[in-house]
Each structure stands twice: as C-alpha cells, then as structure tokens.
Write a protein that holds these residues in place. Structure first.
Motif, short mmCIF file in Angstrom:
data_model
loop_
_atom_site.label_atom_id
_atom_site.label_comp_id
_atom_site.label_asym_id
_atom_site.label_seq_id
_atom_site.Cartn_x
_atom_site.Cartn_y
_atom_site.Cartn_z
N ASP A 192 0.83 -1.21 0.00
CA ASP A 192 0.00 0.00 0.00
C ASP A 192 0.86 1.26 0.00
O ASP A 192 0.54 2.25 -0.66
N THR A 193 1.98 1.23 0.74
CA THR A 193 2.84 2.40 0.79
C THR A 193 3.49 2.66 -0.57
O THR A 193 3.60 3.81 -1.00
N GLU A 194 3.90 1.61 -1.25
CA GLU A 194 4.46 1.80 -2.59
C GLU A 194 3.42 2.41 -3.53
O GLU A 194 3.75 3.30 -4.34
N ILE A 195 2.19 1.96 -3.43
CA ILE A 195 1.13 2.52 -4.27
C ILE A 195 0.97 4.01 -3.99
O ILE A 195 0.82 4.83 -4.90
N ALA A 196 1.04 4.39 -2.70
CA ALA A 196 0.93 5.81 -2.34
C ALA A 196 2.11 6.61 -2.88
O ALA A 196 1.94 7.75 -3.34
N ILE A 197 3.30 6.04 -2.83
CA ILE A 197 4.48 6.72 -3.38
C ILE A 197 4.31 6.96 -4.86
O ILE A 197 4.58 8.06 -5.37
N ARG A 198 3.85 5.96 -5.57
CA ARG A 198 3.67 6.11 -7.02
C ARG A 198 2.56 7.12 -7.34
O ARG A 198 2.66 7.87 -8.32
N LEU A 199 1.52 7.16 -6.52
CA LEU A 199 0.47 8.16 -6.70
C LEU A 199 1.05 9.56 -6.51
O LEU A 199 0.78 10.48 -7.32
N ALA A 200 1.85 9.75 -5.46
CA ALA A 200 2.44 11.06 -5.21
C ALA A 200 3.32 11.50 -6.38
O ALA A 200 3.33 12.67 -6.76
N MET A 201 4.03 10.56 -6.97
CA MET A 201 4.85 10.89 -8.14
C MET A 201 3.98 11.30 -9.32
O MET A 201 4.28 12.26 -10.04
#
Length: 223
Positions: free
Chosen positions: A84-93
C-alpha cells in the motif's frame, strides 16, 4: 498539484510528531494509506487521497470517505503486486510531488518496514527527495557526491550508512567521530553504524564516487 506529499501509512504513528508535520499546510498533499486513514479520521484531518486494500481499516471509516466526502479513494484488491505504501508513493509521483515525507512506515513487522525502505528507491530514481520519518529515525537514500549533516539541523545524535545492494567506491566521511577516507563499502557491511558529528566540527560530510546508500539519522527515546 502540490510539490510536497505527506504519506500517512498504517504502521506506528507518534501522535505529536504526526500532528506537527500535518500542521504545516503550505503546498502539501496528504495521502492516507490503509490503517493510516484512521489517524486522519480521528483527528479530523481531511486527506487529499486515500489508497490501499483497506484490509486493516475499519469498514465504517472507509465507507465514510467513500460515501460522505469528495476524497478520491483508490481501493485495491488485497492480492496485488505492491505494498500500500508503494502505491501511495507512485500516486504522489503521478501528482507531481518533488518531496515526500512518509510517516507510519515503521513499527510492527520488519518485512513491512524493509519493503517501505526499499520503496524509497522508486522516488530516488526519479530525482525526488523522499524520507521515512518516525520519532527516533529519519531514513533516506543518497547517491554519489556530497551530503552534509549539519549539527544545527541534524535529526538526532547519530547517523548510520548502509550500502544498498552494491559496492560503494571512494567512500569518505569527514567531520565525524569515526572518519573514513577512500574506503570501499561492500553490501551487508555494518562498518558505518552509529557515527556522530565530531565534537570539534559543525558538520559531517559523506561523499562517494559511485553507488547509493541508505542514510539513517537516529536518536534515542530520551532525546
């Protein structure tokens, strides 16, 4: 869109620290991640996005954001290929963030912690400054060149450096209690644990020719 993303993940959250970070509302985007959404809900802080499979989030809180707010909800099947955290990182990018601060990425299971640390490589490769933060640790990835740890800006008393998956050549630490000069750091080497800025110095300088390392600035609970 905001150039700074604050990601509130589902690990341990220090209330005072998290609220102090969220209190700076200038040019920010808040992304709630799975159980981290509960912290935002109970403190009446409206996120800009929420993401996750929500397997550890209370159903009524998830439904509140889905049915009673305009917050975009990115819900994923628990059987997925990224945390989930990786998904959030990619969303922020995707949203154009040039800076990320990730809270709730530590505590509890070590496999989750390590997955989150490894995920820092995703923004690093894109030239984005990303840090994991909790009450005792600030974790980031740095590349070749010079990195300064200034006494008046340091997160804590100690700093540690770990090579990230490859040899690091021409590695130097100056202005520190334990200096190094033109050293080759090898993977899984614990040589650079718990260093400090030297008593007669205002800053420590880390420099190296090639590779990348995990930099952890740390402090004891008493600090």
């Amino acid at each position: 869109m905001s150039k700074r993303s604050i990601i509130i993940s589902g690990g341990e959250l220090d209330e005072a620290l998290t609220l102090s970070v969220l209190n700076d509302k200038e040019d920010r985007c808040v992304i709630g991640v799975d159980r981290g959404v509960e912290f935002l809900y109970y403190h009446q802080i409206m996120p800009d996005y929420i993401v996750g499979d929500f397997d550890s989030t209370k159903e009524e809180i998830r439904d509140y954001y889905k049915n009673e707010t305009n917050v975009p909800v990115r819900e994923y099947n628990p059987v997925k290929d990224a945390s989930d955290t990786e998904i959030a990182i990619r969303l922020a990018m995707t949203l154009g963030s040039r800076e990320m601060l990730i809270l709730g990425a530590t505590g509890g299971r070590v496999d989750h912690l390590w997955a989150n640390v490894q995920s820092l490589m995703i923004p690093f490769k894109a030239g984005i400054d990303a840090k994991i933060l909790d009450s005792q640790n600030m974790i980031t990835i740095i590349g070749d060149g010079e990195t300064y740890i200034r006494r008046d800006e340091a997160f804590g008393t100690y700093f540690s450096v770990f090579p990230f998956g490859e040899d690091v050549f021409g590695f130097n630490i100056s202005g520190a209690k334990y200096p190094l000069k033109n050293h080759t750091l090898t993977p899984y080497n614990s040589l650079c644990v718990s260093n400090q800025i030297a008593e007669d110095s205002d800053e420590a300088v880390i420099s190296f020719m090639s590779g990348k390392v995990i930099l952890m600035e740390t402090r004891d609970k008493e600090e």
